[in-house]
Scaffold this active site. Structure first.
Site, PDB file in Angstrom:
ATOM      1  N   GLU A 266       6.820   3.034   4.725  1.00 14.95           N
ATOM      2  CA  GLU A 266       5.076   3.223   4.165  1.00 14.95           C
ATOM      3  C   GLU A 266       5.339   3.985   3.464  1.00 14.95           C
ATOM      4  OE1 GLU A 266       2.667   2.380   6.609  1.00 14.95           O
ATOM      5  OE2 GLU A 266       3.888   1.650   8.622  1.00 14.95           O
TER       6      GLU A 266
ATOM      7  N   CYS B  13      -1.492  10.365   2.275  1.00 15.79           N
ATOM      8  CA  CYS B  13      -1.092   8.625   2.201  1.00 15.79           C
ATOM      9  C   CYS B  13      -2.066   8.468   2.337  1.00 15.79           C
ATOM     10  CB  CYS B  13       0.711   8.204   2.949  1.00 15.79           C
ATOM     11  SG  CYS B  13      -0.265   8.341   4.756  1.00 15.79           S
TER      12      CYS B  13
HETATM   13  P1  NAP Z   1       9.752  10.883  -1.148  1.00 16.29           P
HETATM   14  O1  NAP Z   1      10.046  12.938  -1.901  1.00 16.29           O
HETATM   15  O2  NAP Z   1      10.199  10.153  -1.004  1.00 16.29           O
HETATM   16  O3  NAP Z   1      10.214  11.962   0.650  1.00 16.29           O
HETATM   17  C1  NAP Z   1      10.111  11.541   1.537  1.00 16.29           C
HETATM   18  C2  NAP Z   1      11.925  11.240   2.281  1.00 16.29           C
HETATM   19  O4  NAP Z   1      12.958  10.290   1.188  1.00 16.29           O
HETATM   20  C3  NAP Z   1      12.464  12.517   2.860  1.00 16.29           C
HETATM   21  O5  NAP Z   1      13.661  12.780   3.534  1.00 16.29           O
HETATM   22  C4  NAP Z   1      13.682  12.696   0.962  1.00 16.29           C
HETATM   23  O6  NAP Z   1      14.368  13.360   1.128  1.00 16.29           O
HETATM   24  C5  NAP Z   1      13.630  11.475   1.031  1.00 16.29           C
HETATM   25  N1  NAP Z   1      14.359  10.561  -0.306  1.00 16.29           N
HETATM   26  C6  NAP Z   1      13.755  10.934  -1.661  1.00 16.29           C
HETATM   27  N2  NAP Z   1      14.939   9.525  -2.054  1.00 16.29           N
HETATM   28  C7  NAP Z   1      14.928   9.359  -1.597  1.00 16.29           C
HETATM   29  C8  NAP Z   1      16.064   7.778  -2.675  1.00 16.29           C
HETATM   30  N3  NAP Z   1      16.646   7.609  -3.884  1.00 16.29           N
HETATM   31  N4  NAP Z   1      16.521   6.956  -0.866  1.00 16.29           N
HETATM   32  C9  NAP Z   1      16.162   7.407  -0.484  1.00 16.29           C
HETATM   33  N5  NAP Z   1      15.861   8.563   0.448  1.00 16.29           N
HETATM   34  C10 NAP Z   1      15.100   9.192  -0.505  1.00 16.29           C
HETATM   35  O7  NAP Z   1       8.358  11.821  -0.180  1.00 16.29           O
HETATM   36  P2  NAP Z   1       7.732  12.704  -0.127  1.00 16.29           P
HETATM   37  O8  NAP Z   1       7.161  13.824  -1.068  1.00 16.29           O
HETATM   38  O9  NAP Z   1       8.364  13.616   0.691  1.00 16.29           O
HETATM   39  O10 NAP Z   1       6.516  12.733   0.763  1.00 16.29           O
HETATM   40  C11 NAP Z   1       5.001  12.224  -0.354  1.00 16.29           C
HETATM   41  C12 NAP Z   1       4.882  10.533  -0.592  1.00 16.29           C
HETATM   42  O11 NAP Z   1       5.023   9.885   0.555  1.00 16.29           O
HETATM   43  C13 NAP Z   1       3.719   9.980  -0.713  1.00 16.29           C
HETATM   44  O12 NAP Z   1       4.235   9.185  -1.306  1.00 16.29           O
HETATM   45  C14 NAP Z   1       2.928   9.801   0.230  1.00 16.29           C
HETATM   46  O13 NAP Z   1       1.823   8.692  -0.008  1.00 16.29           O
HETATM   47  C15 NAP Z   1       4.382   8.912   1.125  1.00 16.29           C
HETATM   48  N6  NAP Z   1       3.672   8.331   2.599  1.00 16.29           N
HETATM   49  C16 NAP Z   1       3.331   7.394   2.851  1.00 16.29           C
HETATM   50  C17 NAP Z   1       3.035   7.273   4.581  1.00 16.29           C
HETATM   51  C18 NAP Z   1       2.725   5.921   4.830  1.00 16.29           C
HETATM   52  O14 NAP Z   1       2.173   6.131   6.011  1.00 16.29           O
HETATM   53  N7  NAP Z   1       2.286   5.148   4.094  1.00 16.29           N
HETATM   54  C19 NAP Z   1       2.867   8.485   5.215  1.00 16.29           C
HETATM   55  C20 NAP Z   1       2.953   9.804   4.657  1.00 16.29           C
HETATM   56  C21 NAP Z   1       3.449   9.821   3.161  1.00 16.29           C
HETATM   57  P3  NAP Z   1      14.488  14.758   0.760  1.00 16.29           P
HETATM   58  O15 NAP Z   1      13.736  15.518   1.067  1.00 16.29           O
HETATM   59  O16 NAP Z   1      16.483  15.233   0.323  1.00 16.29           O
HETATM   60  O17 NAP Z   1      14.715  14.521  -0.945  1.00 16.29           O
END
Ligand code: NAP
Length: 469
Positions: free
Chosen positions: A240, A274
């Protein structure tokens, strides 16, 4: 090594929660050691075996209790979300209530969604049986720190899987609150556990034999990493990821309603959803009138203390996220976009940014091409409905979207041509436990919620009973 302005420290092996409204440190949490992670994973595997043998009725009693526990503790949980990631307190309370709804929904419906399905074939009897996969790792984001997790956990646990939560590092208190909900509701130890580890640790967790499957809600780069690792170890995964949803307003739309909903669709959660409307694609004939109405509605989203009930928009969750947003605005203005509302950094502590509207946006600009995860609306002019659909589809993302028109049948016909996981006609994209949620293209694959979401982490088992007919 530090990340996000000292949130994670490798020296002290801790992760800090910082209040984005004040920049003050809230709490420090110890990262789990390898020995602790081993214990957590061993326990999860053992518990899942026993948990999967329980009846839906037994699991449902506990899931209902989880919903009741959320409601009973909503004030505390909501305040923790507000303090860790900045959303207005009323919105945080509504989020906790929505989680309780998901618990009730899957407690009531999981058995029906996963009932054997008999299918006529050459067999005397043949049917599909749904079997849980095992321990599922959930990598989650901070933007809806409770909801993102419950929409995974309620169906997964009702289906007989166990959950390991690796939450975003800036919302560790919320992550521990969620574990508390399940523990205090009587779930067996190990059915749902939070691990406090940095994102870099996820690779090793995916590689671990004790993890059967993975789900991630997060950014595109994190999704690519999880998909690659899951592929390497051949583990089922659901992605997602981000979105750059179009909010199309056609000339025959109810303009006042469209403008009001557009402001909510963009500025909810300070633009950090998102499925926020991000690209407002407006038919030429009503463009100027829409912009005027939209700017008026957007002015209501003033920034303030998120703990104050009058506040409509809190800070962004982290200052580095705000800095990224400012770069996207500057890059777009350099290419000819005009700021007609907001656009300046407020002179106050915290990661605040004003509701901002950019007009004269075209398809070359960062606010069109990239996901904007903050309170910045990009308004784009479309020649006609055909052009609007073309612009909407001109994105690497394909999550949700909205289409406003006075002609519902025309709206439905156009919706079929919009390449996204959801189209909301005369409304704004929102998640609902009864309806599937997910995207296509770089927004990911797989679905959450509804009967489809609960089947993602199941072995869809064919049973054939002889003799053949
Ligand atoms: P993020 O930086 O990708 O972090 C999301 C999760 O992934 C966190 O638990 C993070 O841990 C972990 N993570 C980061 N880098 C990683 C890697 N290389 N490998 C594995 N895990 C990793 O995203 P965010 O800033 O928290 O959230 C915003 C993003 O999420 C936006 O792009 C938004 O559109 C998307 N989103 C999508 C949906 C959907 O349902 N499609 C819903 C909500 C949000 P750490 O915090 O420890 O780095």
């Amino acid at each position: 090594m530090t990340q996000y302005g000292s949130v994670i420290s490798a020296q002290t092996k801790t992760v800090d929660s910082i209040n984005p409204a004040t920049d003050a440190k809230l709490e420090s949490f110890a990262l789990h050691t390898q020995a602790e992670l081993d214990m957590i994973l061993d326990r999860a595997v053992a518990t899942q075996r026993e948990w999967s043998q329980r009846t839906f009725a037994e699991r449902g009693i506990l899931m209902k209790r989880a919903g009741a526990y959320l409601r009973a503790n909503a004030a505390r949980f909501a305040l923790n979300a507000t303090r860790e990631m900045g959303k207005p307190i009323g919105d945080a309370e509504a989020e906790v209530e929505k989680c309780a709804w998901a618990c009730d929904f899957y407690a009531d419906n999981a058995e029906k969604f996963l009932a054997d399905e008999h299918i006529s074939s050459t067999a005397s009897d043949s049917y599909i049986a749904y079997q849980p996969l095992g321990v599922v790792l959930a990598v989650m984001p901070w933007n809806f720190p409770y909801w993102q997790v419950f929409r995974f956990a309620a169906p997964a646990l009702m289906a007989g899987n166990a959950g390991i939560l690796k939450h975003a590092s800036n919302v560790t208190r919320c992550a521990l609150d969620i574990e508390e909900v399940f523990t205090e509701s009587g779930f067996p130890a190990g059915a749902f556990t939070t691990v406090v580890v940095p994102g870099a640790e996820v690779k090793r967790l995916i590689a671990d034999d004790r993890i059967a499957a993975v789900t991630i809600t997060g950014s595109e780069p994190a999704g690519v990493s999880v998909a690659s690792e899951s592929g390497r170890y051949l583990k089922k995964h659901v992605l997602e990821l981000g979105g750059s949803d179009a909010f199309i307003v056609l000339a025959d739309a109810n303009l006042a309603e469209a403008a009001k909903t557009a402001a909510k669709a963009r500025f909810q959660n300070a633009g950090q959803s998102c499925i926020c409307g991000k690209r407002f694609i407006v038919e030429d004939a009503i463009y100027d009138r829409f912009v005027a109405a939209f700017v008026e509605e957007s002015k209501a989203y003033t920034i303030g203390d998120p703990e104050d009930r009058a506040t409509k928009m809190g800070p962004l969750a982290r200052t580095d996220l705000r800095d990224d947003l400012v770069k996207q605005i500057e890059g777009s203005v350099a290419k000819g976009a005009r700021v007609v509302l907001g656009g300046t950094l407020p002179k106050r502590a915290g990661a605040f940014f004003e509701a901002t509207v950019l007009v004269d946006v075209d398809d070359t600009m960062p606010v069109f091409r990239e996901e904007t995860f903050g309170p910045v609306a990009a308004v784009i002019r479309a020649r006609d409905a055909e052009h609007a659909v073309e612009l909407a589809n001109d994105s690497t993302f394909g999550l949700g979207g909205a289409l406003w028109t006075g002609d519902i049948e025309r709206g439905k016909a156009l919706a079929r041509r919009i390449v996204t996981g959801a189209v909301f006609i005369n409304g704004m994209t929102a998640s609902d436990p009864r309806l599937p949620f997910g995207g296509v293209k770089h927004s990911g694959y797989g679905r959450e919620l509804s009967y489809l979401g609960i089947r993602e982490f199941m072995n869809i088992q064919t049973v054939w009973v002889g003799p053949a007919k």
